[in-house]
Each structure stands twice: as C-alpha cells, then as structure tokens.
Enzyme design. Structure first.
Site, PDB file in Angstrom:
ATOM      1  N   GLU B 294       0.798  -1.234   0.000  1.00 22.88           N
ATOM      2  CA  GLU B 294       0.000   0.000   0.000  1.00 22.88           C
ATOM      3  C   GLU B 294       0.830   1.284   0.000  1.00 22.88           C
ATOM      4  O   GLU B 294       0.632   2.164   0.835  1.00 22.88           O
ATOM      5  CB  GLU B 294      -0.932   0.029   1.231  1.00 22.88           C
ATOM      6  CG  GLU B 294      -1.915  -1.115   1.269  1.00 22.88           C
ATOM      7  CD  GLU B 294      -2.876  -1.012   2.451  1.00 22.88           C
ATOM      8  OE1 GLU B 294      -4.090  -1.175   2.234  1.00 22.88           O
ATOM      9  OE2 GLU B 294      -2.406  -0.784   3.583  1.00 22.88           O
ATOM     10  N   VAL B 295       1.735   1.415  -0.932  1.00 27.10           N
ATOM     11  CA  VAL B 295       2.519   2.651  -1.012  1.00 27.10           C
ATOM     12  C   VAL B 295       1.735   3.683  -1.825  1.00 27.10           C
ATOM     13  O   VAL B 295       1.395   3.454  -2.991  1.00 27.10           O
ATOM     14  CB  VAL B 295       3.898   2.395  -1.658  1.00 27.10           C
ATOM     15  CG1 VAL B 295       4.719   3.678  -1.658  1.00 27.10           C
ATOM     16  CG2 VAL B 295       4.623   1.284  -0.904  1.00 27.10           C
TER      17      VAL B 295
END
Lengths: 497, 497
Positions: B294-295
């Site tokens: 989840e960057v």
C-alpha cells in the site's frame, strides 16, 4: 478558602425502595467543577463551563452531607455510593472551596456522582468551574442481557451493572430463561432448573444470587426487570414441568417433540399462577416482562386436542386467537400479583386486550417507525429496541449507527411521542458469553445511553467520538474491557487478557 | 502392569535453536490413549482408535524420557514443556501401562504433548487406546498481531502465544510498528519510540520485553517473525528520525506533512542498514517481514526533488519503478544481515527482483487465487492470508468461512502447489486491543489452524463444529476467553469479565 474541599449533598429524602420511574429528579448542580466538555458521557442537559480553572492538588477532599439534606448519614444507599465513588478518586482531588450536588431524589445523586472529579479527570491536571443542570430525556434506559443461550456468571452480571451505572442506564432487563436453558432456580418449582439448566448446580441462579443482583443494581439506581417469555421460547421449561408444553403430532401420533406452552389445559394456568406469584415476590420491581414474541403455530396446528379446542372456541383457523387466549389469561394472572407488565410487540399486534399501563416493547427491525406510530396511537406506553440489537456485529464503528437513531422519529402527535418512555440495547446470547460479553457491549451500548439520556439536539458525531473515546478509557481504567472505537490508546491499558 | 504409567519420549535430538521449518518431523505415537475423536483439534493426520478402553484413575502418572532419547533430561526445552503440561493435568491420569511419544525433532514432541490426557479429557471419564501418526500439512502456520494501531501489553501477547501452541500455530508474525505508533524500543535509534510510540514509557517494547516474547515463543515451538513495513506505513518512524520520510509539497512549497520513506537520499539507506543490522541480532529467526504494501505515490509525485530524481533515473511517470528502486536497495541491505525475507504481494506485483528464497505474502482479497498462480508460477515460495483477515467481523459462525478455504485451490502445477508453505490469520489492530483481542481471535483462528495442519480431506463442517466446541471449552478452561461458537455451555465457564 475552607480547609477541606467539600461535596455538599442536599437531598430531599432517601428513597431506598425501588420504584418504576426513578428519574423524575432535576437540578443536580455540582457547582464545584467540571471537566472540559471532553470527557462527559452521556452529555448533561445543560453545562456551563466558566473560565475559572482549579488546579488539582493532593488529598484534602471530603464529601459532606448538607445540613438541609433529608437523606444524609442515615441513608445507607448514599453512604455506599460515597464509598464506591471515593475508591475511584485515587490520588486526585480538588482545591476548590466547595461543590454542591442537589437532587430531589436519591437516584439523581447516584447518577450525578459520576460527574465528580475522578470521572472527569482523565488526561487533565486542572479543571474548570462549571454548573451542570441535568436530567434524563427518557426515563427507561435499559440493557437486555440473555442468560439462557449462554449462562452468565454472576461476576459478569455485576461488572456490567457497574458499567451500566457509569453510563446512566437504569434498567437491567434480565432475559433470564429461554428455549436453550432455564438457569432460574425456582423455590416453588426447583425441577425447572434441575432439568432445564445447562447444569443443575454450576449453571443456575440461586435465590441468593438473584437477591445479590437485585441489591447490587438497586445500590446503583438500576431496576431489575426479569423476563419470563411464554408461550414460545419455552423448550427448557418443558424438561422439568410435565404437560406444560404442547405435544406435537406427526400425522395421528405424537412425534415426541414439543411446541409452545399448552394453552388448553387448566394445569397450565395453575402452574403460571404459582410461578408468577413467586416471581412477584422475588423481583421487587413493579414490572415484569412477559415476552410473547415469535410463537410458532406449527405444533399447535398438528395437535388434535388443540384443533378441537379451536373449534369449541370458534377460533376458526386463526391461531393468533389462541395465542391471545393464552396471553389474556396470563396477563390476568400477573395482574393479580400486583405487577405491571411489558410485552414484545407481537402481543399488541395480535390484538390482545392490554391494561392501559402496559409497556409495549418494539423490537422488529423492518418498519419499527410504523409500529411506534401504531402502538402509541392506541395509547400504549412503549419502549424501543429495534435499532439497538447489539448482538448483530459488523466491521467498523457501528456505535455511530446506534447513536444516530432518533427514537421519536415516527409519525404521531405530541401526545403519542410522550408515550415513548425510552429504550433498551439488547445483547442476545447466541454468540455471547462471559468470554466476550463485556467488550462487545461497551462502548457500543454507551452510544444508546447518550441517545436516551441527553437532549435531542446532541447529535454531533465528531464531538461524540472525542468524548466517547475518553469515556471508554475511563471504563478501561476501572477494569472494564470496553473495546476501542478506533486506532488510539488509553493511558492505562486493560490489564486482563 | 507397571506401577507407574509412563510417557516415554524418544527424540532424536534437542533442537533448541530456532530454525525456519520446524515441522519436518513425523511419527508421533502416543500409543497410550486417545480421546474419542470428539475433542482433537486440529485433527491429526492419522488416528486409529481401538476398542480397548482405559479408566482414568488417581495420580500415578509419570513422564519418563526414553533411554533411546537423545534429548531427555538435559534438554531444558523439553523439561519446561513437561512442567507446563503437568500443570494442566490436574487430578486426572491414566492407569494404562505405557504410552510412547516418538518425534525425530523436539518441536514435534512439543506440539504432540497437546494430545496427552488432559487435552483429550474434557467430558470423559475413560479413554480408548489409540495410535496417532501426525505431522502438519503446511510448515508455515502463522498469526499476525498488530501492536501499532493499538499497543498490546506483553501479557496479552504471551497469553496468545500460549493459545497458538494449543492450536499448533508455529509462527508469530509481529506487525510491531506502523503509521499509528512505533512501540519498538531500538537500542540504535531510541528516539524512534521516544517520539513515535503512543507513550515513550508505558507503550513501548523494551529489549527485555522483546527477548521475553521470543523465548516464551521458542519454548512453545513458535517462531517470531517481526515486520518492519516500509516504505509506506511509516508515519510514526518520521517523528523520531529526521529526513527519513518524504516531505510532501503543496504547489511549490512543503505542506508540512510527510509521505513514504524518502527513497532518493543516501541517509535513508544508511539508516536502514543500521536499523536492520540491529533487527537481525534482536530477532533470531532466519526471516524478517519487510512489508512493502500500500505505497501511496501522491506525496512522492508532489515533491520536486523526487520528480528530478525520476528524470535522472529515466523512470518516466512510473512511480512503481521508484518503489522498486527503494525496495531493491532495502532487500540488498537485509540480505547482507544474513536474513531471508517475506514481503507483501505488491512487491512481487511491481516486478522487484527478489532472491529465489523470498516468501511472497498474498493478502489482497479479490483475485487471490490468480495471485497465488502468478507468484508460484514465477517460482516463489508463498503464504496465504487473503481469506483469513480476522479483523473483519460479522454476525454468526464466520469460522466456517475460514475453515472452508482450500489454500491450494488455484490453477497451477504440482510444483507450484509445493511452493505454498502455509498461511497466516491476520488480526489487524484498528478495532482491537487488549480488551477484545483474545475472544476475537479464538476460536476463529482455530479454524485456520486446522486448515493448515490437518489433511486436505478434513472438511466435514459438522464434525469440525463438534470438535471445535470442545476445543474452545478447553481453551476457556485454561483461562483463555475464547468466544462461543453458538448457544451452549462449558463445564467451567470463563472466570474473568
């Protein structure tokens, strides 16, 4: 400045007996201080916070009964409350000269003690002077716990009564027996729990247990309303009481299984008369909940004796009439024990003749607004549970859903609205026992508590979140495993497992 | 008949060091007895129950190390296990002459001790002779706990490690830090928790705490794999480590907020090298979990220095390339500390070059079957969590949903299937802390435990219900507040609140 900080209690009288509406008090005025708005829950009706701030210093705090108080030192109810409250103060007190708490009845003082320093002080080192004028919006603010699907040890019940008081709930609706088990140990019919409890010794409430629950609740201003739900939800009753339940038939022969209470036998009513006479003495509250929900007619329909009785009574095929026949007789029995009663909404829906002071309990999810309209239009007092079934869980902050409910949001006259005396959060027991009850109930039920206590326009969800976060940490600090609202922390985390 | 009943332990050696696959043992043979099938959880690979029944009598039971055992009295790991196990026996023992437990490695003996009399005996007064031949279907059977969204007191972690062992889980995936807080007290960078923990003293894990968790786990055959998730999920890191995070821009000026780890500074990699060198010594397991999920690229995109770097590196507009650039360097750093690593699936999806022994952790709900196919087709070892996010709750028996998952139910060759070494149940912490973690985890995670341990064809949900009901009562009896499956009771209910 006085040497000791004092909490003067001016009470009109010490009302030690339980009565049905314990909230008709006004003007509780702890002048001495208030927290920032931040941690008050449920929000009082009127809070005036002044600019004057008082530093909290070391222990020179005393509670003194006002000379004008008619309750005072001789009122054991209040003295117990002081002791509980004192225990919670820990190291902290106030160096302000005096604080006054006025309440016309002792119950008001009990609830308002929650607003004294230890309650308010969670993250603060000083508090502001304030005047709080408080009273509940609704008189009936209940929690239903179910000790039949799972047996709830006394310890769990007491801990949750304590927490109810912190949230200003004043009714413990004890759904004590149901299909699954009959843990109530009856003096008159001991075989009911002997045969119908999960275990006759370890999974029963003895008369002493029941007494303890009632007294523990009373000391905290909480009524205990027991529910003995009939004619459905009675499988466990049948184990210890022969002929009480209807034998179901498969074709022309009894199938061996049983249905609802058998409404056509005189022995049924003899039993109920004896049973509810006992209940009327064991439970001092003026009301008893008689259930009456979810009666399945399949078994009645299968039974030839019932069929015959239906014909004799000219009920045709309408088994609701048979149900009403039963309920009517039951209500008469209970009335003769000098108790009022609550019933689930189906009893009203089926047209049973009810005493004018009957409380109708609205629980069915779909169309509950319409139901509230009908019940109140018929002139009955009502309480609402439909939107507050806390046994239904989901991911996320479902407390907001409970919080947003407006109980009077139905079509009706002002007169009708006045008939709504409150509501109850229900935690049915299919998936709940001592292992998970407390964190599942709190702080989700706290949302219901504020809705039933605070003014109608207290609806700011953000402000509620902030206050409730602190309130839940206060519960945690007092040893109650109230679950978190969202990512965060409490200064003192829960120490259990 | 011998005078004492003996449990002979024949072990090939006492393997006190943690290693990565602790389940390559076979042939645990407690010949002496077995329960009815009724309470075995997870179900062993092979159980032969004989007709011969033994009555349980008073205490003349002993555990004796077999002469052939190379572990025996000098193996402190085993001696500790005996003591724990003995404590659980209470009053009950067996009058059968002898029982043999054989395991080629000590870890096998640890897990199989769970099948000895006290475990089996819940409602029974006698037990049948049996031969159990057992081994796990998958070697990696993990639980993820999250101590960042909410701090989890050590006591809670230890209690759940104990319960993991009862369920034959062997990996504690410790998601120790995240955006919300940084409770890991680093010797090298103490300011990380000083600034990034919820509280620098009460909400941190000291080196001694961490050591205790690891040793407590090791004694129960459980690996501790810490996760330090970067470059996203790092807000709390930025508080104590200047310049570690990317400054976000609003137009041409820094907005004051920060994004993921700054991948364009050398200082970032110096920091990571020092930090992961410490981690490699503090956590003895061969693997560390490096996150990588989840960057969010928004902040990187806003930053002019990052934009410039993108140009220089010819990354165009593809910020996944920048992410890969960072991860690649991180993996090299961690490789230099002699550790293997696990990473969340995005790192694989983004085409980062991974060492062949990398473990890819599949977690995204939609399309996880496809993902399992792709990861294994690329030759990577994988573990599955997507269907086992236990933080998502719903009404009813959702354990059945977890139970029905078949981890190898994806398209792929036999070779691909062999790359699936197991899975993890994840209990993320947004809505979970010490107040509700344990009942929310158990027995829901027990469903995952059996899926990962028992044979593929163990899928009878009714049988599972019956055994799991008893297993959950066993946990309750040992003081673990494992929640109920459905209406029922345990002989000894939970004694907490």
């Amino acid at each position: 400045m006085l040497k000791f900080v004092s909490l003067l209690l001016a009470l009109s009288f010490c009302q030690g007996l339980q009565h049905n509406n314990i909230d008709d008090y006004v003007e509780a005025e702890p002048v001495f201080e208030a927290s920032k708005y931040g941690s008050l829950w449920p929000l009082p009706q009127k809070v005036q916070i002044s600019e004057v701030s008082f530093k909290l210093t070391s222990s020179s705090f005393r509670i003194v009964d006002a000379k004008a108080s008619s309750a005072g030192p001789s009122c054991s109810l209040l003295q117990s409350a002081y002791r509980r409250w004192w225990f919670l103060t820990d190291e902290l007190t106030v160096n302000q000269p005096v604080a006054v708490l006025k309440a016309p009845k002792v119950w008001g003082a009990l609830f308002e003690l929650n607003f004294c320093p230890p309650t308010l002080h969670l993250f603060q080192k000083s508090i502001n002077a304030a005047i709080i004028n408080d009273f509940p919006r609704f008189q009936h603010r209940g929690i239903l716990l179910d000790s039949s699907r799972h047996f709830l040890p006394i310890k769990v019940i007491l801990a949750n009564l304590e927490t109810m008081a912190m949230n200003k709930f004043n009714v413990f609706h004890w759904h004590i027996v149901d299909d699954q088990s009959f843990p109530y140990l009856s003096r008159t019919f001991p075989q009911l729990s002997e045969q119908g409890a999960y275990h006759p010794y370890t999974h029963v409430y003895t008369p002493a247990d029941v007494k303890m629950v009632i007294e523990f609740a009373r000391l905290r201003g909480i009524r205990v309303i027991p529910e003995f739900d009939t004619p459905g939800h009675t499988q466990s009753w049948g184990k210890g009481q022969k002929d009480l339940l209807t034998p179901c038939y498969s074709g022309s022969k009894p199938s061996g299984s049983f249905g609802p209470v058998n409404p056509i036998l005189n022995t049924t009513y003899d039993f109920m008369a004896q049973f509810f006479t006992e209940i009327s003495t064991v439970f001092p509250d003026g009301y008893v909940h008689l259930g009456g929900d979810e009666v399945d007619f399949t078994c009645w329909k299968s039974n030839p004796d019932i069929q015959k009785f239906m014909e004799q009574q000219h009920f045709g095929d309408d088994y609701r009439k048979l149900e009403s026949f039963y309920i009517q007789k039951l209500l008469d029995i209970v009335t003769s024990t000098k108790k009022g009663y609550l019933i689930w909404q189906e009893v009203f829906d089926n047209g049973v003749k009810l005493k004018p002071d009957t409380v109708v309990h609205v629980w069915i999810g779909g169309g509950s607004d319409k139901e509230m309209s009908s019940v109140t239009a018929a002139g009955y007092t009502t309480i609402l549970s439909a939107p507050w079934y806390l046994d239904y869980i989901s991911y996320g902050q479902d407390w907001q859903k409970y919080y947003k409910v407006e109980p009077l949001n139905f079509e009706g006259t002002d007169e009708q609205k006045k008939l709504v005396i409150g509501g109850e959060a229900c935690l049915w027991g299919e998936y709940v026992d001592a292992t998970n009850l407390t964190p599942r109930l709190w702080p989700r039920a706290s949302a219901v508590a504020e809705r039933l206590w605070s003014a109608k326009d207290v609806t700011d969800i953000g402000d509620a979140f902030n206050r409730l976060s602190l309130h839940r940490c206060r519960m945690v600090e007092r040893g109650i495993p109230a679950e978190p609202l969202f990512s965060s922390y409490c200064p003192h985390e829960y120490k259990g497992v």
